[in-house]
Write a protein that holds these residues in place. Structure first.
Motif, PDB file in Angstrom:
ATOM      1  N   THR A  80      84.236 101.737 -43.466  1.00  0.00           N
ATOM      2  CA  THR A  80      84.076 102.224 -42.102  1.00  0.00           C
ATOM      3  C   THR A  80      82.621 102.071 -41.676  1.00  0.00           C
ATOM      4  N   VAL A  81      82.442 101.759 -40.402  1.00  0.00           N
ATOM      5  CA  VAL A  81      81.110 101.600 -39.825  1.00  0.00           C
ATOM      6  C   VAL A  81      81.060 102.410 -38.532  1.00  0.00           C
ATOM      7  N   ILE A  82      80.024 103.222 -38.386  1.00  0.00           N
ATOM      8  CA  ILE A  82      79.823 104.002 -37.163  1.00  0.00           C
ATOM      9  C   ILE A  82      78.348 103.955 -36.804  1.00  0.00           C
ATOM     10  N   GLY A  83      78.068 103.728 -35.519  1.00  0.00           N
ATOM     11  CA  GLY A  83      76.676 103.742 -35.084  1.00  0.00           C
ATOM     12  C   GLY A  83      76.548 103.312 -33.646  1.00  0.00           C
ATOM     13  N   LYS A  84      75.343 103.394 -33.124  1.00  0.00           N
ATOM     14  CA  LYS A  84      75.087 102.970 -31.758  1.00  0.00           C
ATOM     15  C   LYS A  84      75.266 101.456 -31.687  1.00  0.00           C
ATOM     16  N   ASP A  85      75.961 101.004 -30.672  1.00  0.00           N
ATOM     17  CA  ASP A  85      76.276  99.585 -30.551  1.00  0.00           C
ATOM     18  C   ASP A  85      75.012  98.742 -30.335  1.00  0.00           C
ATOM     19  N   LYS A  86      74.983  97.597 -31.000  1.00  0.00           N
ATOM     20  CA  LYS A  86      73.921  96.613 -30.797  1.00  0.00           C
ATOM     21  C   LYS A  86      74.406  95.268 -31.310  1.00  0.00           C
ATOM     22  N   VAL A  87      73.706  94.238 -30.973  1.00  0.00           N
ATOM     23  CA  VAL A  87      74.061  92.878 -31.393  1.00  0.00           C
ATOM     24  C   VAL A  87      73.880  92.744 -32.909  1.00  0.00           C
ATOM     25  N   GLY A  88      74.864  92.119 -33.567  1.00  0.00           N
ATOM     26  CA  GLY A  88      74.712  91.730 -34.973  1.00  0.00           C
ATOM     27  C   GLY A  88      75.364  92.626 -36.000  1.00  0.00           C
ATOM     28  N   ILE A  89      76.019  93.703 -35.583  1.00  0.00           N
ATOM     29  CA  ILE A  89      76.619  94.603 -36.577  1.00  0.00           C
ATOM     30  C   ILE A  89      77.734  93.889 -37.344  1.00  0.00           C
ATOM     31  N   ILE A  90      78.676  93.282 -36.635  1.00  0.00           N
ATOM     32  CA  ILE A  90      79.791  92.607 -37.308  1.00  0.00           C
ATOM     33  C   ILE A  90      79.275  91.465 -38.180  1.00  0.00           C
ATOM     34  N   ALA A  91      78.334  90.685 -37.656  1.00  0.00           N
ATOM     35  CA  ALA A  91      77.764  89.568 -38.428  1.00  0.00           C
ATOM     36  C   ALA A  91      77.070  90.088 -39.688  1.00  0.00           C
ATOM     37  N   GLY A  92      76.324  91.181 -39.552  1.00  0.00           N
ATOM     38  CA  GLY A  92      75.618  91.731 -40.702  1.00  0.00           C
ATOM     39  C   GLY A  92      76.562  92.235 -41.775  1.00  0.00           C
ATOM     40  N   VAL A  93      77.595  92.965 -41.355  1.00  0.00           N
ATOM     41  CA  VAL A  93      78.544  93.530 -42.313  1.00  0.00           C
ATOM     42  C   VAL A  93      79.370  92.421 -42.973  1.00  0.00           C
ATOM     43  N   SER A  94      79.928  91.537 -42.156  1.00  0.00           N
ATOM     44  CA  SER A  94      80.785  90.485 -42.725  1.00  0.00           C
ATOM     45  C   SER A  94      79.974  89.511 -43.583  1.00  0.00           C
ATOM     46  N   GLY A  95      78.733  89.241 -43.193  1.00  0.00           N
ATOM     47  CA  GLY A  95      77.882  88.360 -43.986  1.00  0.00           C
ATOM     48  C   GLY A  95      77.571  88.954 -45.352  1.00  0.00           C
ATOM     49  N   LYS A  96      77.287  90.255 -45.385  1.00  0.00           N
ATOM     50  CA  LYS A  96      77.004  90.912 -46.666  1.00  0.00           C
ATOM     51  C   LYS A  96      78.243  90.922 -47.555  1.00  0.00           C
ATOM     52  N   LEU A  97      79.415  91.171 -46.944  1.00  0.00           N
ATOM     53  CA  LEU A  97      80.656  91.143 -47.722  1.00  0.00           C
ATOM     54  C   LEU A  97      80.905  89.750 -48.292  1.00  0.00           C
ATOM     55  N   ALA A  98      80.617  88.720 -47.519  1.00  0.00           N
ATOM     56  CA  ALA A  98      80.778  87.343 -48.012  1.00  0.00           C
ATOM     57  C   ALA A  98      79.833  87.086 -49.186  1.00  0.00           C
ATOM     58  N   ASP A  99      78.599  87.577 -49.073  1.00  0.00           N
ATOM     59  CA  ASP A  99      77.640  87.425 -50.177  1.00  0.00           C
ATOM     60  C   ASP A  99      78.165  88.067 -51.462  1.00  0.00           C
ATOM     61  N   LEU A 100      78.916  89.170 -51.304  1.00  0.00           N
ATOM     62  CA  LEU A 100      79.452  89.906 -52.455  1.00  0.00           C
ATOM     63  C   LEU A 100      80.816  89.366 -52.901  1.00  0.00           C
ATOM     64  N   HIS A 101      81.315  88.321 -52.239  1.00  0.00           N
ATOM     65  CA  HIS A 101      82.623  87.714 -52.525  1.00  0.00           C
ATOM     66  C   HIS A 101      83.761  88.711 -52.302  1.00  0.00           C
ATOM     67  N   VAL A 102      83.627  89.505 -51.240  1.00  0.00           N
ATOM     68  CA  VAL A 102      84.657  90.470 -50.861  1.00  0.00           C
ATOM     69  C   VAL A 102      85.424  89.904 -49.668  1.00  0.00           C
ATOM     70  N   ASN A 103      86.745  89.863 -49.786  1.00  0.00           N
ATOM     71  CA  ASN A 103      87.593  89.318 -48.729  1.00  0.00           C
ATOM     72  C   ASN A 103      88.009  90.412 -47.747  1.00  0.00           C
ATOM     73  N   ILE A 104      87.916  90.125 -46.449  1.00  0.00           N
ATOM     74  CA  ILE A 104      88.343  91.059 -45.408  1.00  0.00           C
ATOM     75  C   ILE A 104      89.812  90.779 -45.107  1.00  0.00           C
ATOM     76  N   LEU A 105      90.685  91.769 -45.379  1.00  0.00           N
ATOM     77  CA  LEU A 105      92.116  91.601 -45.158  1.00  0.00           C
ATOM     78  C   LEU A 105      92.531  91.970 -43.744  1.00  0.00           C
ATOM     79  N   ASP A 106      91.872  92.979 -43.185  1.00  0.00           N
ATOM     80  CA  ASP A 106      92.210  93.433 -41.836  1.00  0.00           C
ATOM     81  C   ASP A 106      90.987  94.135 -41.254  1.00  0.00           C
ATOM     82  N   VAL A 107      90.854  94.073 -39.937  1.00  0.00           N
ATOM     83  CA  VAL A 107      89.724  94.709 -39.279  1.00  0.00           C
ATOM     84  C   VAL A 107      90.153  95.253 -37.923  1.00  0.00           C
ATOM     85  N   SER A 108      89.626  96.442 -37.592  1.00  0.00           N
ATOM     86  CA  SER A 108      89.841  97.051 -36.286  1.00  0.00           C
ATOM     87  C   SER A 108      88.478  97.530 -35.806  1.00  0.00           C
TER      88      SER A 108
END
Length: 89
Positions: free
Chosen positions: A6-34
């Motif tokens: 879960t991610v919560i915070g004030k909206d700004k550019v780059g949150i999704i890119a930052g989170v998904s990029g870090k998960l990719a670095d860790l070889h974690v697959n995203i199955l679903d997102v809301s």
């Protein structure tokens, strides 16, 4: 193993890119997102597959917490079975 992020915070550019990029670095697959923005606040929930992850769960959790600090949002990662138990009471 599956996990809930879960991610919560004030909206700004780059949150999704930052989170998904870090998960990719860790070889974690995203199955679903809301994701939604409520009155300027960003909220996102992901179901993750950690089967191919190169790190242990605790290390992934720590890495994502640090990424949240970097992005100025709160990121929490929970094991799916714990998350399910907590929300079935």
């Amino acid at each position: 193993m599956k996990a809930i992020l879960t991610v919560i915070g004030k909206d700004k550019v780059g949150i999704i890119a930052g989170v998904s990029g870090k998960l990719a670095d860790l070889h974690v697959n995203i199955l679903d997102v809301s994701q939604t923005i409520m009155n300027g606040y960003f909220t996102m929930m992901m179901i993750l597959d950690l089967t191919e992850a190169g790190e242990h769960f605790g290390d992934i959790k720590k890495a994502m917490t640090e990424k949240g600090t970097e992005l100025n949002v709160q990121i929490k990662v929970q094991r799916e079975e714990i998350f399910t138990s907590m929300h079935s009471l």
